[in-house]
Scaffold this active site. Structure first.
Site, short mmCIF file in Angstrom:
data_model
loop_
_atom_site.label_atom_id
_atom_site.label_comp_id
_atom_site.label_asym_id
_atom_site.label_seq_id
_atom_site.Cartn_x
_atom_site.Cartn_y
_atom_site.Cartn_z
N GLY A 127 7.91 -13.71 0.64
CA GLY A 127 6.96 -14.63 1.23
C GLY A 127 7.48 -15.94 1.75
O GLY A 127 6.75 -16.67 2.43
N GLY B 85 11.88 -10.57 2.71
CA GLY B 85 12.03 -9.71 3.88
C GLY B 85 12.34 -10.56 5.09
O GLY B 85 13.45 -10.61 5.61
N TYR C 146 -1.01 -11.40 15.15
CA TYR C 146 -1.14 -12.56 14.24
C TYR C 146 -1.14 -13.89 14.99
O TYR C 146 -0.93 -14.93 14.36
CB TYR C 146 0.02 -12.60 13.24
CG TYR C 146 0.38 -11.29 12.60
CD1 TYR C 146 -0.46 -10.69 11.66
CD2 TYR C 146 1.57 -10.63 12.92
CE1 TYR C 146 -0.11 -9.49 11.06
CE2 TYR C 146 1.92 -9.43 12.33
CZ TYR C 146 1.07 -8.87 11.40
OH TYR C 146 1.42 -7.68 10.82
N CYS D 15 -1.51 -2.23 29.04
CA CYS D 15 -2.84 -2.48 29.60
C CYS D 15 -3.79 -3.04 28.56
O CYS D 15 -4.76 -2.37 28.13
CB CYS D 15 -3.37 -1.19 30.20
SG CYS D 15 -2.27 -0.60 31.48
N GLU D 16 -3.52 -4.22 28.10
CA GLU D 16 -4.36 -4.94 27.14
C GLU D 16 -4.16 -6.43 27.41
O GLU D 16 -3.02 -6.87 27.59
CB GLU D 16 -3.89 -4.71 25.69
CG GLU D 16 -3.83 -3.29 25.25
CD GLU D 16 -4.94 -2.91 24.27
OE1 GLU D 16 -5.74 -3.80 23.89
OE2 GLU D 16 -4.98 -1.74 23.92
N TYR E 156 9.66 -7.54 11.10
CA TYR E 156 8.33 -7.09 11.54
C TYR E 156 8.28 -6.94 13.06
O TYR E 156 7.24 -7.17 13.69
CB TYR E 156 7.23 -8.03 11.01
CG TYR E 156 7.31 -8.21 9.51
CD1 TYR E 156 7.07 -7.15 8.66
CD2 TYR E 156 7.69 -9.44 8.94
CE1 TYR E 156 7.19 -7.29 7.28
CE2 TYR E 156 7.81 -9.58 7.57
CZ TYR E 156 7.56 -8.51 6.74
OH TYR E 156 7.69 -8.65 5.39
N1 LLP Z 1 6.79 -7.92 -1.26
C1 LLP Z 1 5.57 -7.44 -0.98
C2 LLP Z 1 4.82 -6.77 -2.02
C3 LLP Z 1 5.05 -7.57 0.33
O1 LLP Z 1 3.85 -7.09 0.60
C4 LLP Z 1 5.82 -8.22 1.32
C5 LLP Z 1 5.33 -8.37 2.69
C6 LLP Z 1 7.10 -8.70 0.98
C7 LLP Z 1 7.54 -8.55 -0.33
C8 LLP Z 1 8.00 -9.39 1.96
O2 LLP Z 1 7.45 -10.58 2.39
P1 LLP Z 1 8.30 -11.58 3.31
O3 LLP Z 1 9.41 -12.11 2.46
O4 LLP Z 1 8.81 -10.80 4.46
O5 LLP Z 1 7.32 -12.61 3.72
N2 LLP Z 1 3.79 -8.08 9.49
C9 LLP Z 1 3.54 -9.45 9.07
C10 LLP Z 1 4.04 -9.72 7.67
C11 LLP Z 1 3.50 -8.75 6.64
C12 LLP Z 1 4.03 -8.98 5.28
C13 LLP Z 1 3.68 -7.83 4.39
N3 LLP Z 1 4.19 -7.91 3.06
C14 LLP Z 1 4.17 -10.41 10.08
O6 LLP Z 1 4.78 -9.95 11.04
O7 LLP Z 1 4.03 -11.62 9.94
#
Ligand code: LLP
Length: 419
Positions: free
Chosen positions: A239, A276, A317, A343-344, A372
């Site tokens: 996160g 991530g 988003y 086409c959006e 992502y």
């Molecule tokens: N752990 C869990 C349980 C998660 O659900 C997520 C992300 C992470 C770790 C990794 O989070 P990060 O460190 O990447 O923030 N597609 C969206 C983001 C979705 C995140 C989903 N869960 C975007 O492009 O902003």
């Protein structure tokens, strides 16, 4: 810090000239910098040096096998959310004892595969899932290591669609039910309680919600221990936000680590992290070519060859991504809407973006697209999935090639009655 920079007016990925790369590989294409991936992992891991901590890279952010292999070679574990991600992590060389399995909807087959692989722990999201894991493990005469993902009811995250830690969210076990469910888990023969897990959201640019949630979880661990529960691991999720060039600047991993060490010091647990975006986000760009410049009645449009199917973040988003011309240009800026061919109306990467004038054939780099991006792409409008390229110093390799039309449609067939 990333390794995309101008040299003599041309944008490079490490030592690779992106103009030359585009001519060889074609556009659009994702380009990742291996040095940046390694660096981000090390910065994060080094911030916790001296603590008992596992960095389990969140595979969902970018699951390309070569990316996973890069991170595995740096010692990363993996946070997976499906049987497919589990297979990817293992195929890339991540040791099963460094894999955690999260997600609200694990199937029986996925649970069985993870038990057989010998993963570090399941992050369990409901009473029903806990019962399912218990039954499957007992059936296999095994004990599945588990943590319950508890929902701390803390608001966080860069966008409503990526906030996960509020009680109205589908994630985790309700705070009020956690102690009872731990008591039930301890009585189950098929599970071994290992720890506690939480994850409150993504693109979080402030330490405060993390600290609130982590402090709260410390209290829960004390309660669980007084109930007689052994808690060895604390998974704090992912996160941590990254700079996208607009909005607040997220905390440095060192500051994040300092706060966590302070809050968790008395707990005596092995820490697990699931970053991530922080690892992959700024390690990748989406390289695209201008197809047309269109003078609308009110606006100028740059129509580029990448679309929302290739990078959905702006459409989904309202995400901001910097867009850099690949040939540096100091001419006076003009405002463009930068759009794709899909086409959006939501197929728009930027609105009223000030850019030096561009013309058909010019290349642009959509920055911070390593997380992502490719993983959320689709073939909408029957646009083939785009190549992914890994740069290492002066060399590069295509790590996912563009499928042919035949490959794109290979899984489709027509029933006999259509003749
Ligand atoms: N752990 C869990 C349980 C998660 O659900 C997520 C992300 C992470 C770790 C990794 O989070 P990060 O460190 O990447 O923030 N597609 C969206 C983001 C979705 C995140 C989903 N869960 C975007 O492009 O902003």
């Amino acid at each position: 810090m990333h390794h995309f920079a101008y040299r003599d007016g041309k944008l490079f990925a490490e030592d690779v000239d992106l103009t030359a790369l585009a001519d060889t590989v074609g556009t659009p294409a994702y380009v990742y910098s291996e040095a940046t991936l390694r660096r981000h992992l090390r910065v994060f891991a080094d911030a916790f040096a001296g603590a008992d901590a596992l960095v389990a890279y969140s595979v969902k952010a970018n699951s390309n096998l070569a990316v996973l292999k890069t991170l595995a070679s740096e010692g990363a574990g993996a946070d997976v959310v499906s049987g497919g991600e589990l297979q990817r992590a293992i195929a890339a060389g991540v040791a099963p004892e460094k894999i955690v399995f999260s997600g609200v909807g694990k199937t029986g087959d996925e649970i069985a595969a993870a038990i057989d692989a010998g993963i570090l722990q399941f992050n369990v999201e409901s009473a029903a899932e806990l019962a399912t894991i218990d039954a499957i493990a007992q059936n296999r005469k095994r004990q599945a290591p588990i943590a319950l993902r508890v929902n701390p009811d803390v608001a966080a995250g860069g966008h409503e669609k990526i906030s996960t830690g509020k009680k109205e969210d589908k994630f985790g076990v309700a705070w009020a039910d956690a102690r009872d469910l731990y008591a039930k888990a301890r009585a189950m023969k098929g599970v071994a309680v290992k720890g506690v897990d939480l994850h409150i959201g993504s693109q979080i640019d402030d330490l405060a919600p993390f600290e609130t949630a982590f402090t709260k979880i410390g209290g829960l661990i004390a309660d669980l221990r007084s109930d007689g529960c052994t808690i060895e691991t604390l998974d704090l999720g992912g996160g941590l936000g990254i700079p996208y060039g607009e909005g607040a600047v997220p905390p440095h991993p060192d500051d994040y680590a300092e706060m966590i060490k302070r809050v968790t010091a008395p707990l005596n647990v092995k820490l697990i992290f699931e970053p991530g975006r922080m690892i992959a986000g700024n390690a990748g760009i989406l390289l695209s070519r201008v197809l047309y410049v269109k003078e609308g009645e009110e606006k100028k449009f740059l129509i580029i060859d990448a679309g929302m199917n290739d990078l959905v973040r702006p459409a989904m988003y309202d995400a901001f991504h910097e867009i850099w011309p690949v040939a540096e240009n100091n001419a006076e800026k003009t405002k463009y809407d930068i759009v794709g061919p899909v086409c959006e109306s939501s197929d728009r990467f930027a609105r009223d973006r000030a850019m030096a004038p561009l013309k058909a054939g010019d290349l642009v780099a959509i920055m911070s697209a390593g997380a992502y991006g490719a993983v959320q792409s689709s073939q909408y409008n029957t646009r083939a999935l785009i190549p992914e390229v890994l740069v290492n110093g002066g060399q590069f390799a295509v790590i996912r090639r563009r499928p042919t039309f035949e490959e794109t449609t290979a899984l489709e067939s027509s029933p006999d009655w259509l003749g």
